[in-house]
Design a protein around this motif. Structure first.
Motif, PDB file in Angstrom:
ATOM      1  N   UNK A  99      20.870  14.386 -46.452  1.00  0.00           N
ATOM      2  CA  UNK A  99      21.098  13.264 -45.556  1.00  0.00           C
ATOM      3  C   UNK A  99      20.467  12.005 -46.134  1.00  0.00           C
ATOM      4  N   UNK A 100      21.175  10.918 -46.027  1.00  0.00           N
ATOM      5  CA  UNK A 100      20.654   9.630 -46.483  1.00  0.00           C
ATOM      6  C   UNK A 100      20.549   8.700 -45.281  1.00  0.00           C
ATOM      7  N   UNK A 101      19.324   8.456 -44.828  1.00  0.00           N
ATOM      8  CA  UNK A 101      19.075   7.590 -43.677  1.00  0.00           C
ATOM      9  C   UNK A 101      18.304   6.370 -44.143  1.00  0.00           C
ATOM     10  N   UNK A 102      18.711   5.202 -43.643  1.00  0.00           N
ATOM     11  CA  UNK A 102      18.030   3.964 -44.012  1.00  0.00           C
ATOM     12  C   UNK A 102      17.709   3.168 -42.750  1.00  0.00           C
ATOM     13  N   UNK A 103      16.577   2.478 -42.764  1.00  0.00           N
ATOM     14  CA  UNK A 103      16.127   1.687 -41.628  1.00  0.00           C
ATOM     15  C   UNK A 103      15.551   0.372 -42.132  1.00  0.00           C
ATOM     16  N   UNK A 142      26.786  14.236 -45.617  1.00  0.00           N
ATOM     17  CA  UNK A 142      27.961  14.950 -46.116  1.00  0.00           C
ATOM     18  C   UNK A 142      27.587  16.394 -46.408  1.00  0.00           C
ATOM     19  N   UNK A 143      28.390  17.304 -45.869  1.00  0.00           N
ATOM     20  CA  UNK A 143      28.210  18.740 -46.119  1.00  0.00           C
ATOM     21  C   UNK A 143      26.770  19.185 -45.861  1.00  0.00           C
ATOM     22  N   UNK A 144      26.241  18.806 -44.698  1.00  0.00           N
ATOM     23  CA  UNK A 144      24.854  19.135 -44.364  1.00  0.00           C
ATOM     24  C   UNK A 144      24.716  20.522 -43.752  1.00  0.00           C
ATOM     25  N   UNK A 145      25.826  21.101 -43.322  1.00  0.00           N
ATOM     26  CA  UNK A 145      25.750  22.381 -42.638  1.00  0.00           C
ATOM     27  C   UNK A 145      25.368  22.250 -41.175  1.00  0.00           C
ATOM     28  N   UNK A 146      25.321  21.008 -40.678  1.00  0.00           N
ATOM     29  CA  UNK A 146      24.965  20.784 -39.278  1.00  0.00           C
ATOM     30  C   UNK A 146      26.200  20.939 -38.389  1.00  0.00           C
ATOM     31  N   UNK A 147      26.007  21.538 -37.211  1.00  0.00           N
ATOM     32  CA  UNK A 147      27.124  21.699 -36.280  1.00  0.00           C
ATOM     33  C   UNK A 147      26.982  20.808 -35.053  1.00  0.00           C
ATOM     34  N   UNK A 148      25.740  20.617 -34.586  1.00  0.00           N
ATOM     35  CA  UNK A 148      25.499  19.804 -33.397  1.00  0.00           C
ATOM     36  C   UNK A 148      24.263  18.939 -33.584  1.00  0.00           C
ATOM     37  N   UNK A 198      29.241  17.619 -34.669  1.00  0.00           N
ATOM     38  CA  UNK A 198      29.223  16.883 -35.935  1.00  0.00           C
ATOM     39  C   UNK A 198      30.351  17.294 -36.874  1.00  0.00           C
ATOM     40  N   UNK A 199      31.018  16.300 -37.469  1.00  0.00           N
ATOM     41  CA  UNK A 199      32.001  16.588 -38.518  1.00  0.00           C
ATOM     42  C   UNK A 199      31.279  16.888 -39.838  1.00  0.00           C
ATOM     43  N   UNK A 200      32.032  17.251 -40.863  1.00  0.00           N
ATOM     44  CA  UNK A 200      31.422  17.575 -42.153  1.00  0.00           C
ATOM     45  C   UNK A 200      30.692  16.378 -42.762  1.00  0.00           C
ATOM     46  N   UNK A 201      31.201  15.190 -42.496  1.00  0.00           N
ATOM     47  CA  UNK A 201      30.547  13.999 -43.037  1.00  0.00           C
ATOM     48  C   UNK A 201      30.492  12.921 -41.964  1.00  0.00           C
ATOM     49  N   UNK A 202      29.439  12.105 -42.051  1.00  0.00           N
ATOM     50  CA  UNK A 202      29.264  11.008 -41.105  1.00  0.00           C
ATOM     51  C   UNK A 202      28.814   9.767 -41.850  1.00  0.00           C
ATOM     52  N   UNK A 203      29.289   8.628 -41.393  1.00  0.00           N
ATOM     53  CA  UNK A 203      28.839   7.338 -41.916  1.00  0.00           C
ATOM     54  C   UNK A 203      28.746   6.381 -40.735  1.00  0.00           C
ATOM     55  N   UNK A 204      27.523   6.018 -40.365  1.00  0.00           N
ATOM     56  CA  UNK A 204      27.283   5.208 -39.183  1.00  0.00           C
ATOM     57  C   UNK A 204      26.311   4.082 -39.503  1.00  0.00           C
ATOM     58  N   UNK A 205      26.564   2.919 -38.915  1.00  0.00           N
ATOM     59  CA  UNK A 205      25.674   1.765 -39.045  1.00  0.00           C
ATOM     60  C   UNK A 205      25.338   1.306 -37.637  1.00  0.00           C
ATOM     61  N   UNK A 260      15.847  13.288 -32.160  1.00  0.00           N
ATOM     62  CA  UNK A 260      17.079  13.955 -32.591  1.00  0.00           C
ATOM     63  C   UNK A 260      16.800  15.432 -32.887  1.00  0.00           C
ATOM     64  N   UNK A 261      17.604  16.306 -32.297  1.00  0.00           N
ATOM     65  CA  UNK A 261      17.514  17.735 -32.525  1.00  0.00           C
ATOM     66  C   UNK A 261      18.815  18.216 -33.142  1.00  0.00           C
ATOM     67  N   UNK A 262      18.726  19.104 -34.135  1.00  0.00           N
ATOM     68  CA  UNK A 262      19.930  19.518 -34.865  1.00  0.00           C
ATOM     69  C   UNK A 262      20.130  21.020 -34.776  1.00  0.00           C
ATOM     70  N   UNK A 263      21.396  21.406 -34.760  1.00  0.00           N
ATOM     71  CA  UNK A 263      21.781  22.827 -34.865  1.00  0.00           C
ATOM     72  C   UNK A 263      22.643  22.998 -36.098  1.00  0.00           C
ATOM     73  N   UNK A 264      22.446  24.112 -36.801  1.00  0.00           N
ATOM     74  CA  UNK A 264      23.199  24.373 -38.026  1.00  0.00           C
ATOM     75  C   UNK A 264      24.331  25.352 -37.768  1.00  0.00           C
ATOM     76  N   UNK A 265      25.361  25.261 -38.602  1.00  0.00           N
ATOM     77  CA  UNK A 265      26.488  26.190 -38.517  1.00  0.00           C
ATOM     78  C   UNK A 265      25.985  27.591 -38.803  1.00  0.00           C
ATOM     79  N   UNK A 266      26.369  28.529 -37.956  1.00  0.00           N
ATOM     80  CA  UNK A 266      25.938  29.918 -38.165  1.00  0.00           C
ATOM     81  C   UNK A 266      26.940  30.698 -38.988  1.00  0.00           C
TER      82      UNK A 266
END
Length: 269
Positions: free
Chosen positions: A1-5, A26-32, A81-88, A263-269
């Motif tokens: 993950x690439x996060x910038x602030x 991108x392709x983080x394996x995150x589901x929620x 979550x989709x496979x990839x995200x790009x948000x500003x 933020x709490x994350x769940x991974x694809x099982x």
């Protein structure tokens, strides 16, 4: 993950914006992703390839639009979550929101409003920001766009912003704030409702919760010490309040917390 602030340090930008952020995943394996209430007003631009991904909020399912504004929430948001995200995103100072939209921030409380339906100019702004190649370029472009629409804030508005950002050392009760801000409790309640969608008592309870959230995330204090530091009457009141806004206990949040506060994350099982 690439996060910038980026946190503005100079006026007048810091008077209008708490921070800018960007994520590219991108392709983080995150589901929620579960985002607990963070006490902010923000504009989010969604540049993801799967632009309209699903979200659940207040027992309703909706698709995240390409550009939206949200105010103070009182329950978590769940994202599929989709496979990839790009948000500003741009986190606004609460009292600066009126300059941009001619309505107070409380109008956006408990909502995610598609800004492209409110004003077609935001569709143009989305395309202009999407063309920028870097986080810095987007931040500069949005700052310039913002300056053209902002009016100066009063000393009272600046003080309110500092309070809502928890940058003042004040006891969080109505008499203290009423004396400090020189407003009657009734007038103060109208002001807070216009900014947060909550009256003074509930806004102050929310701020205590927010302080507790930050201490759980960033400190090594015990939950008992945190309850005391945040002025809760006892541990039971702390747990009840925290669960009211997050749907989980402080201990459960502590065990699940990620590297991103709130933020709490769940991974694809």
């Amino acid at each position: 993950m690439e996060d910038q602030v980026y946190i503005p340090r100079e006026k007048p930008l810091k008077n209008a914006v708490q921070l800018f952020w960007e994520i590219n995943r991108k392709n983080t394996g995150l589901s929620k992703e579960v985002i607990v209430p963070k006490g902010i007003v923000e504009i989010v631009f969604n540049f993801s390839s799967e632009v309209a991904f699903n979200s659940q909020l207040y027992n309703e399912t909706f698709k995240i639009p390409k550009c939206f504004i949200q105010g103070y929430h009182t329950c978590p948001i769940t994202l599929d979550l989709p496979d990839s995200q790009s948000l500003f995103g741009v986190v606004l100072q609460a009292t600066a929101t009126r300059s941009l939209f001619q309505v107070p921030a409380g109008e956006f409380a408990r909502q995610c409003i598609d800004l492209t339906l409110v004003d077609p100019a935001f569709n143009t702004l989305w395309h202009q920001l999407a063309e920028k190649e870097t986080f810095q370029e987007r931040t500069i472009y949005f700052s310039d766009w913002l300056f053209k629409r902002l009016s100066s804030l009063t000393d009272f508005e600046l003080a309110i912003n500092e309070l809502l950002c928890m940058q003042v050392n004040k006891t969080l009760d109505v008499p203290t704030l009423s004396d400090w801000l020189c407003y009657s409790p009734r007038h103060l309640s109208r002001i807070f409702y216009g900014l947060t969608g909550m009256n003074t008592e509930n806004t102050l309870l929310y701020l205590k919760y927010r302080k507790a959230l930050d201490l759980i995330h960033y400190s090594n204090l015990s939950l008992t010490r945190i309850a005391y530091a945040c002025e809760f009457s006892d541990q039971s009141h702390f747990i009840k309040t925290f669960k009211r806004f997050t749907s989980i206990t402080p201990k459960a949040y502590q065990s699940k917390k990620s590297n991103v506060a709130g933020h709490l994350f769940e991974y694809v099982r």
